[in-house]
Design a protein around this motif. Sequence first.
Motif, PDB file in Angstrom:
ATOM      1  N   GLY A 440      -1.661   2.348   3.471  1.00  0.00           N
ATOM      2  CA  GLY A 440      -0.222   2.391   3.208  1.00  0.00           C
ATOM      3  C   GLY A 440       0.579   2.536   4.484  1.00  0.00           C
ATOM      4  O   GLY A 440       0.119   2.207   5.572  1.00  0.00           O
ATOM      5  N   PHE A 441       1.815   3.001   4.369  1.00  0.00           N
ATOM      6  CA  PHE A 441       2.721   3.258   5.495  1.00  0.00           C
ATOM      7  C   PHE A 441       2.972   2.008   6.343  1.00  0.00           C
ATOM      8  O   PHE A 441       3.080   2.077   7.562  1.00  0.00           O
ATOM      9  CB  PHE A 441       2.211   4.414   6.364  1.00  0.00           C
ATOM     10  CG  PHE A 441       2.248   5.731   5.651  1.00  0.00           C
ATOM     11  CD1 PHE A 441       3.447   6.410   5.475  1.00  0.00           C
ATOM     12  CD2 PHE A 441       1.091   6.275   5.127  1.00  0.00           C
ATOM     13  CE1 PHE A 441       3.486   7.614   4.790  1.00  0.00           C
ATOM     14  CE2 PHE A 441       1.122   7.472   4.430  1.00  0.00           C
ATOM     15  CZ  PHE A 441       2.326   8.148   4.267  1.00  0.00           C
ATOM     16  N   GLU A 442       3.075   0.864   5.663  1.00  0.00           N
ATOM     17  CA  GLU A 442       3.358  -0.377   6.379  1.00  0.00           C
ATOM     18  C   GLU A 442       4.804  -0.443   6.868  1.00  0.00           C
ATOM     19  O   GLU A 442       5.154  -1.332   7.635  1.00  0.00           O
ATOM     20  CB  GLU A 442       3.053  -1.584   5.491  1.00  0.00           C
ATOM     21  CG  GLU A 442       1.589  -1.958   5.455  1.00  0.00           C
ATOM     22  CD  GLU A 442       1.065  -2.401   6.824  1.00  0.00           C
ATOM     23  OE1 GLU A 442       1.814  -3.082   7.551  1.00  0.00           O
ATOM     24  OE2 GLU A 442      -0.081  -2.063   7.160  1.00  0.00           O
ATOM     25  N   ARG A 443       5.636   0.497   6.478  1.00  0.00           N
ATOM     26  CA  ARG A 443       7.012   0.552   6.986  1.00  0.00           C
ATOM     27  C   ARG A 443       7.150   1.499   8.174  1.00  0.00           C
ATOM     28  O   ARG A 443       8.266   1.738   8.639  1.00  0.00           O
ATOM     29  CB  ARG A 443       7.983   1.012   5.887  1.00  0.00           C
ATOM     30  CG  ARG A 443       8.425  -0.090   4.940  1.00  0.00           C
ATOM     31  CD  ARG A 443       9.528   0.403   4.007  1.00  0.00           C
ATOM     32  NE  ARG A 443      10.081  -0.688   3.235  1.00  0.00           N
ATOM     33  CZ  ARG A 443      11.105  -1.442   3.624  1.00  0.00           C
ATOM     34  NH1 ARG A 443      11.682  -1.204   4.775  1.00  0.00           N
ATOM     35  NH2 ARG A 443      11.548  -2.410   2.866  1.00  0.00           N
ATOM     36  N   TRP A 444       6.035   2.026   8.686  1.00  0.00           N
ATOM     37  CA  TRP A 444       6.139   3.089   9.678  1.00  0.00           C
ATOM     38  C   TRP A 444       5.290   2.806  10.907  1.00  0.00           C
ATOM     39  O   TRP A 444       4.229   2.179  10.830  1.00  0.00           O
ATOM     40  CB  TRP A 444       5.708   4.424   9.062  1.00  0.00           C
ATOM     41  CG  TRP A 444       6.599   4.858   7.943  1.00  0.00           C
ATOM     42  CD1 TRP A 444       6.473   4.548   6.608  1.00  0.00           C
ATOM     43  CD2 TRP A 444       7.780   5.663   8.048  1.00  0.00           C
ATOM     44  NE1 TRP A 444       7.496   5.123   5.892  1.00  0.00           N
ATOM     45  CE2 TRP A 444       8.317   5.813   6.755  1.00  0.00           C
ATOM     46  CE3 TRP A 444       8.423   6.282   9.118  1.00  0.00           C
ATOM     47  CZ2 TRP A 444       9.456   6.552   6.498  1.00  0.00           C
ATOM     48  CZ3 TRP A 444       9.567   7.021   8.865  1.00  0.00           C
ATOM     49  CH2 TRP A 444      10.075   7.153   7.569  1.00  0.00           C
ATOM     50  N   LEU A 445       5.753   3.302  12.056  1.00  0.00           N
ATOM     51  CA  LEU A 445       5.020   3.258  13.313  1.00  0.00           C
ATOM     52  C   LEU A 445       5.206   4.589  14.045  1.00  0.00           C
ATOM     53  O   LEU A 445       6.310   5.131  14.054  1.00  0.00           O
ATOM     54  CB  LEU A 445       5.534   2.148  14.226  1.00  0.00           C
ATOM     55  CG  LEU A 445       4.988   0.733  14.076  1.00  0.00           C
ATOM     56  CD1 LEU A 445       5.719  -0.181  15.047  1.00  0.00           C
ATOM     57  CD2 LEU A 445       3.488   0.690  14.333  1.00  0.00           C
TER      58      LEU A 445
END
Length: 486
Positions: A440-445
Amino acid sequence: MELGFPASGRISGFRLARLLGEWRRRGARQGSADLAAAIRMLILDGRLPAGTRLPAEREMADALPVSRTMITAALDQLRAEGLVASRRGAGTWVSLPTGHLGIAPDTPLVGHSMVDFARAAPPAIPSTLAAFDAVRLRMPERLADHGYYEHGLPDLRQRIAARYEARGLPTSPEQILVTSGAQHALALVLRLLTGPGDRVLVEQPSYPNALDAIKAVSAIPVPVAMTETGWDLPGIAAALRQAAPRMAYLVVDFHNPTAHRMGAAERAELVELARRARTPLVVDETVVELDLDGDPLDGPPPVASFGEDLVITLGSASKSHWGGLRIGWIRATPEVVHRLVAGRTALDLGSAVLDQMVLAELLADPEPALAARRAQLADQRDVLMAGLREHCPRWRFRRPSGGLSVWCELDAPVSTRVAVVAQNHGIRLVPGSRFGAHGGFERWLRLPYVLPAEVLRDAVRRLGLVAATVSGTGVEGDAEVDVPVA
């Protein structure tokens, strides 16, 4: 071990396709380069360990699905880079490269084109060399003994205990066990408290290496999602009731990667929830000294202040002083320390004496060096944030009050794509999915600010080009970037 043959098992075509995700970005003509870049990211990110046997070309082509010609071309490129190797009858497997894009993996990246945003680890504080010099003069007295200290050097344990005392937590040296870094400390605690199939409560997102350590002992991470403001204590209470975890692993001071910090009242409530559930709390304080807006000695009380018998605290010198020292520690009750030492002998017989002596020297008068470290990181944090506002205006982030990185929310679920494209602009990134217990967390870096200001400015400029490319507002090559590209 020399990797002359695959040694880490085989990955199926279906599993590889899931790990690759949306890897294609430039159309059929560039497909082999895109696929090579995506597999390269999995290797560099550690999700395809050295020795892993890759699927046969036919199986890989069916799973993705693409032509075998594209698979062959992508693997040829990876072979040329030393990232995969093949042998007739043995197939193709992940190899150990001697370098990447002309830069050896362990080469310091300052001064090179490739910028490492994958490690949130600053260089050594300036006083480290002087500490080595001071210790060298005292080495003869140590060389006369056996060199094994299962608990750690007495001087170092005393000074670590004194640092807890300065934060308002009475601590004796008998409550300190010196380890070879915080990761080693966590491994020892996991061996003591958990077994195969046991559940471990973790934050979501969480520190990737901690998640790996939990899975390495065949325990099962039970994630509780962080909120925009911090910890979901009702969610933690529900998970403690329903999952009955054997322990909880939490980072409450400048959480990795969100940089949130838990307040004193929340810490007291957390301990009470854990007490009701009879669940030990393992609290990672690796970055507690890196309070960039205040004094760590004036921060919230350590979690152990609210539950001496229930809390095991992990510490480390890797972020505050230097990762190369490889010195961490565990603070617990004397009984727990004794049990940890009894179990430690199956793994090692103590941490390096020279490194312990150096850290003890640095902790003799720690504040001047730590204050300088915090001031430098605060400046670098501000440089990174200013660059993000200028070059990545569609990304959102909050100003961290401490720690080592900014947790950025992207304008679309493209974290893995950004990490892949960034390689061609000379930037190594960790996709957001690595911070999730189950992806998950494909919107985050996560973007660390541990590099010099001039490196950060250039890196964020390049990152702006990457963001424009991935979002479709620009095309790769709009601006000239002097980066060696494989």
